[in-house]
Design an enzyme around this catalytic site. Structure first.
Site, PDB file in Angstrom:
ATOM      1  N   LYS A 170      24.090  58.306  90.747  1.00 47.74           N
ATOM      2  CA  LYS A 170      23.772  58.277  92.172  1.00 47.74           C
ATOM      3  C   LYS A 170      25.077  58.278  92.940  1.00 47.74           C
ATOM      4  CE  LYS A 170      23.276  55.402  95.395  1.00 47.74           C
ATOM      5  NZ  LYS A 170      23.894  56.228  96.449  1.00 47.74           N
ATOM      6  N   GLU A 245      33.438  47.921  88.707  1.00 49.10           N
ATOM      7  CA  GLU A 245      34.784  48.283  89.198  1.00 49.10           C
ATOM      8  C   GLU A 245      34.739  48.090  90.708  1.00 49.10           C
ATOM      9  OE1 GLU A 245      37.248  48.943  87.326  1.00 49.10           O
ATOM     10  OE2 GLU A 245      36.376  49.539  85.414  1.00 49.10           O
ATOM     11  N   CYS A 279      40.826  52.321  95.604  1.00 53.91           N
ATOM     12  CA  CYS A 279      40.652  50.967  95.065  1.00 53.91           C
ATOM     13  C   CYS A 279      42.005  50.413  94.670  1.00 53.91           C
ATOM     14  CB  CYS A 279      39.694  50.989  93.896  1.00 53.91           C
ATOM     15  SG  CYS A 279      40.143  52.185  92.641  1.00 53.91           S
ATOM     16  N   GLU A 380      39.924  43.077 101.779  1.00 53.35           N
ATOM     17  CA  GLU A 380      40.413  44.381 101.351  1.00 53.35           C
ATOM     18  C   GLU A 380      40.592  45.269 102.586  1.00 53.35           C
ATOM     19  OE1 GLU A 380      37.589  46.863  99.169  1.00 53.35           O
ATOM     20  OE2 GLU A 380      39.271  47.714  98.061  1.00 53.35           O
TER      21      GLU A 380
END
Ligand code: NAD
Length: 479
Positions: A170, A245, A279, A380
């Site tokens: 997906k 992750e 990331c 983040e």
């Protein structure tokens, strides 16, 4: 109109559709269906059926098919890169790199098809020996974000398929197009129907239906920590395996004995590549006080040269942010840092260029000394914003680096073997680069610690996350 790829073909549905936008122009590129539980069920059943023959296919043959598929994708690199730039926003040069990385990862795991191994234990008992079997799991759900839609798919597809699993992917709702085309290419190259399927839709509707499906045995997820927690909770209901992750806030430490030119280049690329939406990226920079001034000067010289613009235009270094919401979040984080006393050294606004008023553009931004409680220090930062702090020494740098809830990547810049070794030992992260940043190798296991998740992609280790281990005891009759 793009359609979902299930059982080796594009499947039409009567489902509601949603638009895919070009982040550089805000125009609609295409529409895709919003899959519900019925379509997810169709895809998972198709994968489950294909599993019966795919898992029994010799691993070397699976590897050969993957290799052929990788070559076919490579033959369409230019077309795929263009699609990726259009739907994701990244410069074409980076999109080409991304497709190349997808291909390399498939090639890497194709080769490992000839090296899947179990174990043998002699003399377990009188006349008995033991075998350790490694078996594929079944249907794997691969849930992927929008920042690297194809490489993050490849990281799952390579080890999952060569180990004998089948996959339902997906993609993120905003980046389904390159993934759908890849599915078609893999099948043109000979991947049997049902081995790789793609459903499109939102996380809460399509993603959750996939995670909950009883025939899904493992969820390979890349995305935010918040959604990772939700997936872990959902997977727990079916005692399914997960690899997560998740987000990161990578520190980069620049010591007083560093090659400052190289470090400044790396900080600029490491932060502004993919418009900062990576990331692993330089998200917090700690520089020794004694070299802070020359280092920051060198860095700013690089940042000023970065050209912002549409990804399809020649010479562009940084495309738009991926969505309106993404840009707003960055603007809020920068404002918060400024309100808390950070000094703005570059950017901090949308470009003034009249050609860039449409599209989600934002200037590369550098902040000096935000308050440690500021959002750019605590959360983040998934965009082109680099906060810099001056530190007295390595001890302070490591302590502050480790003060984040995340633990994905990290780097240190020094000529001292001792400092590099101390940092490699003590930085709480899944990766530490010494005098380089952010390059991910297929040969080395990749994955986070703390709230950056668990489980590994890449390396031989990734295979373990797509296989289960079974013990067999064999006693020779009459022994
Ligand atoms: P996200 O978590 O919002 O979405 C990721 C994927 O999960 C999308 O496909 C989304 O549709 C799906 N999803 C959302 N809610 C879901 C639910 N309830 N159930 C099932 N699926 C659901 O992440 P994002 O904003 O698209 O991506 C950015 C994040 O990904 C950042 O935090 C970034 O650091 C992280 N990331 C991590 C890595 C890594 O390897 N550690 C790599 C790239 C990106």
């Amino acid at each position: 109109m793009a359609e979902m790829f299930i059982g080796g073909e594009f499947v039409r549905t009567q489902r509601e559709r949603f638009p895919v936008l070009n982040p550089a122009t805000e125009e609609v590129l295409d529409t895709v269906p919003l899959a519900g539980p019925e379509e997810v069920d169709l895809a998972v059943r198709s994968a489950h059926q294909a599993f019966q023959t795919w898992s029994a296919t010799p691993a070397a043959r699976r590897g050969d098919l993957l290799l052929r598929a990788a070559q076919h994708v490579h033959d369409h690199l230019e077309e795929l890169a263009r699609t990726l730039t259009l739907e994701q926003g990244k410069p074409l040069r980076e999109a080409r790199l991304e497709i190349r990385r997808f291909v390399e990862t498939l090639v890497h795991y194709a080769g490992l098809g000839r090296n899947l191994r179990g174990g043998y234990v002699p003399n377990l008992d009188e006349g008995a020996y033991g075998l350790v079997l490694k078996r594929p799991l079944g249907v794997v759900a691969a849930i992927v974000p929008w920042n690297f839609p194809t490489t993050l798919l490849g990281n799952k597809l390579g080890p999952a398929l060569v180990a004998g699993n089948t996959v339902v992917a997906k993609p993120a709702e905003t980046t389904p197009l390159a993934t759908l085309r890849i599915a078609q290419l893999l099948h043109e190259a000979g991947l049997p129907p049902g081995v790789f399927n793609v459903v499109t839709g939102t996380g809460p509707q399509t993603g959750e239906a996939l995670v909950r499906h009883p025939l899904v045995r493992k969820v390979a997820f890349t995305g935010s920590t918040q959604v990772g927690k939700r997936i872990m909770a959902l997977a727990a209901e079916g005692v399914k395996r997960v690899t997560l992750e998740l987000g990161g806030s990578d520190p980069m430490i620049v010591c007083d004995d560093a090659d400052l030119d190289a470090a400044a280049s790396a900080a600029s690329v490491g932060r502004f590549f993919n418009c900062g939406q990576a990331c692993v990226a330089v998200k917090r920079l700690f520089v020794f006080e004694s070299v802070a001034e020359p280092f920051v000067e060198k860095l700013l010289a690089k940042v000023r040269r970065l050209r912002v613009g549409p990804g399809l235009e020649d010479g562009v270094h940084m495309g738009p942010l991926h969505t309106q919401r993404q840009r707003e979040r960055i603007e809020e984080q920068v404002q918060d840092a400024l309100d808390r006393g950070a000094r703005l050294l570059a950017g901090g606004r949308r470009p003034e260029d009249p050609r860039l008023q449409k599209g989600f553009f934002y200037e590369p931004t550098v902040l000096l000394e935000p308050d440690p409680q500021a959002r750019v220090a605590q959360e983040e930062v998934f965009g082109p914003v680099l906060p810099i702090w001056r530190v007295a020494d390595l001890e302070e740098a490591i302590q502050r680096a480790n003060s984040s809830p995340y633990g994905l990547g990290s780097s240190i810049w020094t000529r001292s073997l001792e400092r590099a070794s101390v940092a490699a030992e003590r930085l709480e992260a899944g990766y530490t680069w010494v005098n380089s940043v952010n390059r991910i190798y297929d040969e080395l296991p990749f994955g986070g610690t703390k709230q950056s998740g668990f489980g590994k992609e890449h390396g031989l280790e990734a295979l373990d996350y797509y296989m289960e281990t079974k013990s067999v005891v064999v006693r020779a009759l009459g022994g």
